[in-house]
Design an enzyme around this catalytic site. Structure first.
Site, PDB file in Angstrom:
ATOM      1  N   CYS A 105       1.079  -1.095  -0.078  1.00 31.97           N
ATOM      2  CA  CYS A 105       0.286   0.021  -0.066  1.00 31.97           C
ATOM      3  C   CYS A 105       0.904   1.264  -0.015  1.00 31.97           C
ATOM      4  O   CYS A 105       1.466   1.558   1.085  1.00 31.97           O
ATOM      5  CB  CYS A 105      -1.001   0.067   1.033  1.00 31.97           C
ATOM      6  SG  CYS A 105      -2.026   1.597   1.202  1.00 31.97           S
ATOM      7  N   CYS A 108      -0.490   4.271   2.676  1.00 30.87           N
ATOM      8  CA  CYS A 108      -0.743   4.266   3.993  1.00 30.87           C
ATOM      9  C   CYS A 108      -0.546   2.529   4.211  1.00 30.87           C
ATOM     10  O   CYS A 108       0.948   2.105   4.460  1.00 30.87           O
ATOM     11  CB  CYS A 108      -1.845   4.734   4.653  1.00 30.87           C
ATOM     12  SG  CYS A 108      -3.417   4.041   3.655  1.00 30.87           S
ATOM     13  N   SER A 109      -1.338   1.886   4.484  1.00 31.41           N
ATOM     14  CA  SER A 109      -1.215   0.493   5.172  1.00 31.41           C
ATOM     15  C   SER A 109      -2.202  -0.309   4.791  1.00 31.41           C
ATOM     16  O   SER A 109      -2.528  -1.192   5.578  1.00 31.41           O
ATOM     17  CB  SER A 109      -0.812   0.626   6.643  1.00 31.41           C
ATOM     18  OG  SER A 109      -1.901   1.229   7.197  1.00 31.41           O
ATOM     19  N   CYS A 110      -3.106   0.122   3.910  1.00 31.63           N
ATOM     20  CA  CYS A 110      -4.261  -0.790   3.466  1.00 31.63           C
ATOM     21  C   CYS A 110      -3.722  -2.369   3.215  1.00 31.63           C
ATOM     22  O   CYS A 110      -2.688  -2.516   2.687  1.00 31.63           O
ATOM     23  CB  CYS A 110      -5.061  -0.299   2.196  1.00 31.63           C
ATOM     24  SG  CYS A 110      -5.588   1.467   2.270  1.00 31.63           S
TER      25      CYS A 110
END
Lengths: 210, 113
Positions: A105, A108-110
Site C-alpha cells: 500500500c 498508507c497501510s491498506c
C-alpha cells in the site's frame, strides 16, 4: 527525580492524547467501552494469518473453490465466514511459474485484515512502500526470495476499497497432502508475496517449533 | 544495508506494542462502525498524516505508525465536528493533573486534580 508517592507520574504525551480523546468520545456516547474492548480482543487474538492460510490451502485442494476465489474473492471468503468490516473488496492474485505477485500500500497501510490480521511493521514502513514498486526484485531478495529472471513480478497497490491477497504456488511434492497439512506451509509473508510458501520439508520443522 | 530489519517471526510479533496503540486503533474502528466517517475518508486522513510526518523528517520506518494513526484520528474527529482541538488539549491537561494529584498506586480519575 525523587521518588514521590504523593502523586503518580503522568504517562507520555501520546498516551495522554489517546486518553483525552477516548474519554471525550465515551462521554459523548460516540463509542462505548465494550465495543472498544471487543475490537482490541478480536484483533489481538482472533484475526490473523491463519485465516488467509485456511483460504489458500482450501484453494490448493478444491479447484471449484479456487475458481470462485479468483473470480470473486470477497464472496468466496464470505462463504467461509470471513467478512471484511471496512466495506473493502478482496482480490486474490495467483502466483504461477511465469508471474509472481507482490502486495503493497504505497499511501498508507491498506491490508487484507480479515485474511491476515494487522500488517507487520515493515509493511507500514516508507522504504517498503516505495521500493516494492520501484525495485520489487531487490525487495524480494532481502526477504531471501530469488525468482528466475523470466518470472514477471506484478505489484498490486492496495487502497481503502481494494485489498489484495496472494495465492502462492503450491509447494512441490504436496499433491496428496490434506488441507490442514497444507495450511502449515502458508506463511503470512507468502500471502503478501515477499516470500514463497514453505517447502514440503518445512512441516517437520513447524511441528518441532510449535 | 537491510531495509527491513529484524523481520520477526510472525508468531512472536505483538499486534500492538503499547496499550495506547490498541486504544487508538479501536477508536477508529468503533467510530467507523458507527458511521462517523467512511473508510475512504479514514484512509485519506491516515495517508495525509503519514506524508506530513515524512515531510517533518520522520524516517517513517513503521515504528511511528500509530503516532500517525493518532494524529489522523484527532484531525478527522475535528473535521467531523466530533471533537475540538481546545477540548482535547484541556482534557489532556486534566488527565495530567489527575495523575499528579493521585497518590501512587491508586486509580486515576478525572476531577481529582
Amino acid at each position: 527525580m525523587s521518588h514521590d508517592h504523593d502523586h503518580t507520574e503522568p504517562p507520555s504525551d501520546l498516551e495522554l492524547r489517546v486518553k483525552a480523546l477516548e474519554s471525550l468520545l465515551l462521554e459523548k456516547g460516540l463509542v462505548n467501552p465494550d465495543a472498544l474492548n471487543t475490537i482490541i480482543e478480536t484483533y489481538e487474538h482472533k484475526v490473523g494469518p491463519r485465516n488467509g492460510a485456511h483460504v489458500v490451502a482450501k484453494a490448493w485442494t478444491d479447484p471449484a473453490f479456487k475458481q470462485a476465489l479468483l473470480t470473486d474473492a470477497s464472496s468466496a471468503v464470505a462463504d467461509l465466514g470471513y467478512m471484511g468490516r471496512q466495506g473493502e473488496h478482496l482480490t486474490v492474485v495467483e502466483n504461477t511459474a511465469s508471474v509472481h505477485n507482490l502486495v503493497v500500500c504505497t499511501l498508507c497501510s491498506c491490508y487484507p485484515w480479515t485474511m491476515l490480521g494487522l500488517p507487520p511493521v515493515w509493511y507500514k514502513s516508507a522504504p517498503y512502500r516505495a521500493r516494492a514498486v520501484s525495485e520489487p526484485r531487490s525487495v524480494l531478495a532481502e526477504f531471501g526470495t530469488a525468482l528466475p529472471e523470466s518470472t514477471d513480478i506484478q505489484v498490486w497497490d492496495s487502497t481503502s476499497e481494494m485489498r489484495y491477497l496472494v495465492l502462492p504456488m503450491q509447494p512441490a511434492e504436496t499433491e496428496d497432502w490434506n488441507e490442514a497439512q497444507l495450511q502449515a506451509l502458508v506463511s503470512r509473508n507468502s500471502m503478501i508475496g515477499v516470500e514463497l510458501a514453505r517447502p514440503a520439508t518445512a512441516l517437520d520443522q513447524v511441528d518441532n517449533d510449535s | 544495508m537491510r531495509t527491513f530489519p529484524g523481520q520477526p517471526l510472525e508468531q512472536d510479533e505483538p499486534v500492538f506494542r503499547d496499550p495506547w496503540e490498541a486504544q487508538a486503533f479501536s477508536l477508529v474502528i468503533a467510530l467507523h462502525r458507527k458511521g462517523a466517517f467512511s473508510w475512504d475518508e479514514w484512509a485519506a486522513a491516515l495517508s495525509e498524516s503519514i506524508s506530513a510526518a515524512q515531510k517533518a523528517g520522520d524516517p517513517d520506518t513503521g515504528e511511528t505508525y500509530y503516532q500517525h494513526w493518532l494524529a489522523a484520528l484527532e484531525k478527522l474527529t475535528v473535521s467531523k465536528g466530533l471533537s475540538a482541538p481546545e477540548e482535547m488539549a484541556a482534557r489532556k491537561e486534566s488527565w495530567r493533573q489527575a495523575y499528579l494529584a493521585t497518590p501512587h498506586g491508586q486509580p486515576i480519575e478525572l476531577g481529582s486534580g
